[in-house]
Enzyme design. Structure first.
Site, PDB file in Angstrom:
ATOM      1  CG  ASP A  50     -21.357   0.484 -30.700  1.00 27.29           C
ATOM      2  OD1 ASP A  50     -21.433   0.372 -29.460  1.00 27.29           O
ATOM      3  OD2 ASP A  50     -21.811   1.457 -31.332  1.00 27.29           O
ATOM      4  CD  GLU A  96     -22.642   4.895 -26.315  1.00 24.82           C
ATOM      5  OE1 GLU A  96     -22.779   5.875 -25.572  1.00 24.82           O
ATOM      6  OE2 GLU A  96     -21.768   4.835 -27.217  1.00 24.82           O
TER       7      GLU A  96
END
Length: 411
Positions: free
Chosen positions: A79, A174
């Site tokens: 991400d 994350e």
């Protein structure tokens, strides 16, 4: 074989921005576009890999050495930060960088300047990859993803390369602090692991902030401003007053090294009610607890002054300093140091002024230091990464694998 540059450019083309307001796992379905791709690429290379319901890709490569050696894993997150758009990324490639200002061509008049970012001059003569000024780049952490996949490609196409049991992990979310909340450490089945999620070439980190979030709600009272005397309580102003109670010298812009901070990250409000969001950070656990207590004292003072219930706080721990979990297994750090030296990279051991998935993984029983991925100016349109740093990081992975392959069971 695909070059590491082409692989990186292919990954950053996929929008994987996470969403902290989403309650799903992953927080955005578009992260699965890259996760599915990575799982297929691993399978196509001959790696046994799966993508589970929570968005975790896990791959296993069996040992090809006779001795029993530790299983080592390499992990990166797919991400990108919610702080800036990751859609339609248009990278710029500057070969043989000359040390001058770099025009970010998507925004007229916007430049990446050594006068503002002097670390650019450390990479003269190298190939730099920048944004065009309209989005972030995504080197955090698609550089790490590319580095791991490039190393896997080498290992799987060179059967003579000696290695112990290897584990590959790619995670979502994350950037919003939920990267490994449902990560099955037992299923991953590694003795040690490394996140490829650091910054400048040579960075090696096994200390990070203790971290908490604080969400503050201010309940005001709105009446017509013409008749407000003695009646109105402006939630915006009360929130500003609370913020002013926090020590100004402990804001991020005034801290470095091991110094912690209070950081206001968002505000939304009206006269009637307002919401403030903070992050609280400190490497030292005792000072971290003191900072959380100080935030609560500010809330208590506002309630003393304006009445109970005016301010409410929800303070939640996010992760802790991994040092206490990694240090008893210091050989994982020593292996990384030696691997960098073998790659011609000077190790720079330093604390992370942030966090990684490795922090939570270390507390889940998987000691997991963090290694440089090479990017700089993460989370915004000024993000950039030297190609040589990406290549070096992938070489470090291969050298770590080599070093574990020659480890004796007692090492």
């Amino acid at each position: 074989m695909e070059t590491i540059l082409n692989r990186f450019l292919r990954y950053v083309a996929i929008d994987t921005r996470s969403d902290e307001d989403s309650q799903s796992q992953p927080s955005t379905a578009k992260q699965l576009d890259l996760l599915k791709m990575l799982c297929k690429e691993l399978n196509d290379l001959g790696v046994e890999a799966t993508l589970d319901e929570y968005g975790y890709v896990m791959g296993k490569i069996p040992s090809n050495v006779e001795d029993k050696v530790p299983a080592v894993g390499f992990i990166a997150h797919v991400d990108t930060s919610p702080d800036a758009s990751g859609k339609d990324v248009k990278p710029q490639i500057i070969e043989d960088y000359d040390g001058g200002d770099i025009a970010l061509r998507g925004v007229p008049g916007l430049f990446l300047k050594p006068s503002e970012f002097p670390e650019l001059l450390d990479h003269k003569g190298e190939t730099l990859i920048t944004t065009d000024g309209t989005t972030l780049l995504g080197a955090d952490d698609k550089a790490g993803v590319a580095e791991i996949m490039h190393a896997v490609q080498y290992i799987m196409t060179h059967p003579e390369f000696k290695h112990g049991p290897l584990r590959i992990g790619f995670t979502p979310d994350e950037e919003i602090g939920r990267g490994v909340v449902k990560f099955d450490v037992g299923r991953f089945d590694a003795d040690y692991a490394y996140t490829m999620d650091g910054g400048e070439r040579g960075e090696l980190e096994f200390e990070n902030f203790n971290a908490a979030s604080a969400k503050i709600h201010i309940q005001g009272r709105n009446v017509h401003p013409g008749y407000a005397k003695g009646k109105m309580r402006n939630a915006i102003l009360i929130g500003q007053e609370l913020n002013a109670l926090l020590p100004a010298d402990q804001r991020p812009e005034h801290t470095e090294g091991y110094e912690g901070f209070f950081h206001i990250v968002s505000f939304k409000g009206t006269v009637e009610e307002a919401n403030f969001a903070y992050i609280i950070r400190d490497h030292d656990r005792a000072r971290f607890e003191e900072k959380k207590a100080a935030m609560q004292k500010c809330v208590d003072f506002i309630n003393f002054r304006y009445g109970e219930g005016t301010a409410t706080a929800v303070i939640k721990d996010q992760y802790y300093n991994m040092r206490e979990q990694v240090e008893p297994h210091y050989e994982v750090v020593e292996k990384a140091i030696k691997a960098m030296e073998l790659s011609g990279v000077k190790p720079k051991i330093q604390p992370i002024r942030g966090g990684t998935d490795g922090a939570n993984l270390s507390f889940m029983g998987l000691p997991c230091p963090n290694i440089f991925a090479g990017g700089l100016n993460f989370h915004g349109k000024m993000e950039w990464v030297p190609l040589e740093s990406i290549q070096s990081a992938s070489n470090v992975i291969l050298n770590i694998v080599r070093l574990y392959a020659i480890s004796s069971p007692s090492s």
